[in-house]
Motif scaffolding. Sequence first.
Motif, PDB file in Angstrom:
ATOM      1  N   VAL A  64      37.291  39.607  44.427  1.00 46.46           N
ATOM      2  CA  VAL A  64      38.669  39.288  44.060  1.00 46.46           C
ATOM      3  C   VAL A  64      39.607  40.003  45.031  1.00 46.46           C
ATOM      4  O   VAL A  64      39.377  41.158  45.384  1.00 46.46           O
ATOM      5  N   ASN A  65      40.636  39.311  45.449  1.00 46.17           N
ATOM      6  CA  ASN A  65      41.647  39.912  46.317  1.00 46.17           C
ATOM      7  C   ASN A  65      42.803  40.366  45.434  1.00 46.17           C
ATOM      8  O   ASN A  65      43.520  39.541  44.857  1.00 46.17           O
ATOM      9  N   PHE A  66      42.977  41.680  45.320  1.00 43.66           N
ATOM     10  CA  PHE A  66      44.078  42.225  44.527  1.00 43.66           C
ATOM     11  C   PHE A  66      45.034  42.959  45.458  1.00 43.66           C
ATOM     12  O   PHE A  66      44.705  44.010  46.007  1.00 43.66           O
ATOM     13  N   ASN A  67      46.187  42.332  45.671  1.00 39.98           N
ATOM     14  CA  ASN A  67      47.212  42.897  46.564  1.00 39.98           C
ATOM     15  C   ASN A  67      46.667  43.254  47.946  1.00 39.98           C
ATOM     16  O   ASN A  67      47.014  44.279  48.545  1.00 39.98           O
ATOM     17  N   GLY A  68      45.755  42.401  48.450  1.00 38.78           N
ATOM     18  CA  GLY A  68      45.226  42.584  49.792  1.00 38.78           C
ATOM     19  C   GLY A  68      43.935  43.365  49.865  1.00 38.78           C
ATOM     20  O   GLY A  68      43.310  43.432  50.933  1.00 38.78           O
ATOM     21  N   ASN A  69      43.495  43.931  48.738  1.00 40.72           N
ATOM     22  CA  ASN A  69      42.247  44.694  48.704  1.00 40.72           C
ATOM     23  C   ASN A  69      41.152  43.889  48.014  1.00 40.72           C
ATOM     24  O   ASN A  69      41.370  43.340  46.925  1.00 40.72           O
ATOM     25  N   LEU A  70      39.987  43.816  48.641  1.00 42.33           N
ATOM     26  CA  LEU A  70      38.864  43.089  48.054  1.00 42.33           C
ATOM     27  C   LEU A  70      38.108  44.006  47.105  1.00 42.33           C
ATOM     28  O   LEU A  70      37.677  45.101  47.482  1.00 42.33           O
ATOM     29  N   ILE A  71      37.950  43.558  45.865  1.00 43.86           N
ATOM     30  CA  ILE A  71      37.263  44.355  44.855  1.00 43.86           C
ATOM     31  C   ILE A  71      36.266  43.485  44.112  1.00 43.86           C
ATOM     32  O   ILE A  71      36.342  42.245  44.135  1.00 43.86           O
ATOM     33  N   SER A  89      57.324  45.385  40.233  1.00 41.98           N
ATOM     34  CA  SER A  89      57.275  44.799  41.576  1.00 41.98           C
ATOM     35  C   SER A  89      56.241  43.677  41.613  1.00 41.98           C
ATOM     36  O   SER A  89      55.308  43.651  40.807  1.00 41.98           O
ATOM     37  N   ILE A  90      56.422  42.779  42.554  1.00 44.57           N
ATOM     38  CA  ILE A  90      55.551  41.609  42.652  1.00 44.57           C
ATOM     39  C   ILE A  90      54.128  42.012  43.036  1.00 44.57           C
ATOM     40  O   ILE A  90      53.905  42.817  43.929  1.00 44.57           O
ATOM     41  N   SER A  91      53.173  41.421  42.329  1.00 51.77           N
ATOM     42  CA  SER A  91      51.762  41.667  42.571  1.00 51.77           C
ATOM     43  C   SER A  91      51.060  40.323  42.723  1.00 51.77           C
ATOM     44  O   SER A  91      51.535  39.306  42.207  1.00 51.77           O
ATOM     45  N   PHE A  92      49.939  40.296  43.443  1.00 52.26           N
ATOM     46  CA  PHE A  92      49.188  39.046  43.541  1.00 52.26           C
ATOM     47  C   PHE A  92      47.695  39.326  43.439  1.00 52.26           C
ATOM     48  O   PHE A  92      47.217  40.424  43.722  1.00 52.26           O
ATOM     49  N   ASN A  93      46.981  38.317  42.986  1.00 46.34           N
ATOM     50  CA  ASN A  93      45.524  38.357  43.046  1.00 46.34           C
ATOM     51  C   ASN A  93      45.003  36.963  43.334  1.00 46.34           C
ATOM     52  O   ASN A  93      45.637  35.958  42.982  1.00 46.34           O
ATOM     53  N   ILE A  94      43.871  36.909  44.014  1.00 49.45           N
ATOM     54  CA  ILE A  94      43.301  35.634  44.464  1.00 49.45           C
ATOM     55  C   ILE A  94      41.820  35.601  44.099  1.00 49.45           C
ATOM     56  O   ILE A  94      41.097  36.568  44.342  1.00 49.45           O
ATOM     57  N   PHE A 118      51.011  35.106  56.040  1.00 52.40           N
ATOM     58  CA  PHE A 118      50.405  36.237  55.333  1.00 52.40           C
ATOM     59  C   PHE A 118      49.561  35.765  54.157  1.00 52.40           C
ATOM     60  O   PHE A 118      48.393  36.170  54.010  1.00 52.40           O
ATOM     61  N   LEU A 119      50.126  34.903  53.329  1.00 53.45           N
ATOM     62  CA  LEU A 119      49.391  34.443  52.150  1.00 53.45           C
ATOM     63  C   LEU A 119      48.199  33.566  52.540  1.00 53.45           C
ATOM     64  O   LEU A 119      47.141  33.630  51.913  1.00 53.45           O
ATOM     65  N   GLU A 120      48.360  32.766  53.584  1.00 51.60           N
ATOM     66  CA  GLU A 120      47.237  31.966  54.068  1.00 51.60           C
ATOM     67  C   GLU A 120      46.089  32.869  54.506  1.00 51.60           C
ATOM     68  O   GLU A 120      44.915  32.621  54.181  1.00 51.60           O
ATOM     69  N   ALA A 121      46.417  33.935  55.233  1.00 52.13           N
ATOM     70  CA  ALA A 121      45.381  34.875  55.694  1.00 52.13           C
ATOM     71  C   ALA A 121      44.690  35.542  54.516  1.00 52.13           C
ATOM     72  O   ALA A 121      43.466  35.744  54.534  1.00 52.13           O
ATOM     73  N   GLN A 122      45.444  35.871  53.474  1.00 53.21           N
ATOM     74  CA  GLN A 122      44.853  36.510  52.295  1.00 53.21           C
ATOM     75  C   GLN A 122      43.933  35.546  51.539  1.00 53.21           C
ATOM     76  O   GLN A 122      42.874  35.934  51.030  1.00 53.21           O
ATOM     77  N   ILE A 123      44.318  34.289  51.484  1.00 57.41           N
ATOM     78  CA  ILE A 123      43.482  33.275  50.820  1.00 57.41           C
ATOM     79  C   ILE A 123      42.167  33.110  51.576  1.00 57.41           C
ATOM     80  O   ILE A 123      41.078  33.128  50.975  1.00 57.41           O
ATOM     81  N   LEU A 124      42.256  32.946  52.893  1.00 56.87           N
ATOM     82  CA  LEU A 124      41.042  32.746  53.695  1.00 56.87           C
ATOM     83  C   LEU A 124      40.171  34.001  53.716  1.00 56.87           C
ATOM     84  O   LEU A 124      38.939  33.905  53.753  1.00 56.87           O
ATOM     85  N   LYS A 125      40.790  35.155  53.654  1.00 61.08           N
ATOM     86  CA  LYS A 125      40.051  36.413  53.553  1.00 61.08           C
ATOM     87  C   LYS A 125      39.205  36.430  52.277  1.00 61.08           C
ATOM     88  O   LYS A 125      38.042  36.855  52.274  1.00 61.08           O
ATOM     89  N   ASP A 155      52.459  37.722  39.856  1.00 65.62           N
ATOM     90  CA  ASP A 155      53.129  38.235  38.661  1.00 65.62           C
ATOM     91  C   ASP A 155      54.129  39.317  39.046  1.00 65.62           C
ATOM     92  O   ASP A 155      54.226  39.711  40.208  1.00 65.62           O
ATOM     93  N   ARG A 156      54.849  39.813  38.039  1.00 63.09           N
ATOM     94  CA  ARG A 156      55.891  40.794  38.306  1.00 63.09           C
ATOM     95  C   ARG A 156      55.410  42.225  38.049  1.00 63.09           C
ATOM     96  O   ARG A 156      56.204  43.132  37.843  1.00 63.09           O
ATOM     97  N   GLY A 157      54.078  42.399  38.078  1.00 63.53           N
ATOM     98  CA  GLY A 157      53.541  43.745  37.922  1.00 63.53           C
ATOM     99  C   GLY A 157      53.648  44.265  36.503  1.00 63.53           C
ATOM    100  O   GLY A 157      53.418  43.531  35.542  1.00 63.53           O
ATOM    101  N   GLU A 158      54.028  45.526  36.350  1.00 60.84           N
ATOM    102  CA  GLU A 158      54.061  46.176  35.043  1.00 60.84           C
ATOM    103  C   GLU A 158      55.450  46.712  34.719  1.00 60.84           C
ATOM    104  O   GLU A 158      56.269  46.913  35.603  1.00 60.84           O
ATOM    105  N   GLY A 159      55.689  46.909  33.430  1.00 56.64           N
ATOM    106  CA  GLY A 159      56.902  47.591  33.008  1.00 56.64           C
ATOM    107  C   GLY A 159      57.938  46.698  32.361  1.00 56.64           C
ATOM    108  O   GLY A 159      58.090  45.531  32.713  1.00 56.64           O
ATOM    109  N   GLY A 160      58.622  47.257  31.364  1.00 52.93           N
ATOM    110  CA  GLY A 160      59.690  46.541  30.687  1.00 52.93           C
ATOM    111  C   GLY A 160      59.203  45.770  29.476  1.00 52.93           C
ATOM    112  O   GLY A 160      58.011  45.713  29.187  1.00 52.93           O
TER     113      GLY A 160
END
Length: 284
Positions: A2-9, A109-114, A69-76, A95-100
């Motif tokens: 899974v790609n979470f904010n650019g990190n593969l986990i 802040s904006i977060s993404f996962n792929i 940037f997002l294309e590179a993250q998808i292909l990654k 998503d908008r991350g956490e809080g509130g």
Amino acid sequence: MVNFNGNLIEPSDTFLTSENRGYRYGDALFETLKVVNGKIFFWEDHYFRLMASMRIMRMDIPMDFTMEFLEAQILKTVEANGLLNNTARVRLNIDRGEGGKYLPAPTSSISFNIIAEAFEEPFYSIKDDQSNEVDLYKDFFIAPGLLSGLKSNNKAIQIIGSIYAKENDLGNCLILNTNKAVVEALNGNLFLVKGDKVKTPPLEDGCLKGVMRKQLLEIMSKDVNLYIEEASISPFELQKADELFITNVIQGIVPITKYRKKTYGWEFAKKITDKLNTKIRLES
């Protein structure tokens, strides 16, 4: 992986908490993508739809959220899952991350996962032996307007409608808006064919601003023998149609074969599918 904010986990690793706004409030958007041999189908249309949706949701778009940037993250992500030379179904979540509470916290802040998974069909096809019976889903209705057309995580009607379809041995259901107009299917846009006329609900009725919908409208607009109309569809029109079909990026064109006592062919749908595949090959 899974790609979470650019990190593969690893998928088993926890990367979302109970404080995530997408989980708590559905404060999230997503794009479902088809990637074949490292090529993202209709990526530009997906990207601009996502950016427009983020603006409607009043999300602060990060400076690095460029198309490249997002294309590179998808292909990654696709490559990390061993699918770069195959066909993959990819989901990009924002998503908008956490809080509130309902109001996001100032620190949100904006977060993404792929995520990426294998998919069978590289191109689009219609099988001659398929069966796809549908009916109207009338337990709940969607509101007309552009907010209903966002690809957001608020999909309660689609979830309950899918359960209803399974319980009644249906292949899909058609959703109505509060004006009782037929808006779309549970998982795609709706097209109605009658003679040389092709009709699809307008975005103002509350239907999804589908990427495949856009592709087909562009293809059909080049045929001078067709009359294309974006207009509300009444339930009474369904049984008078020659063909009905559902569209989405993953499956392409899915003909409806039966609605109540009316059965339909899919000759027109096959012709458009051929034109769609030709367009993809030319753009690859």
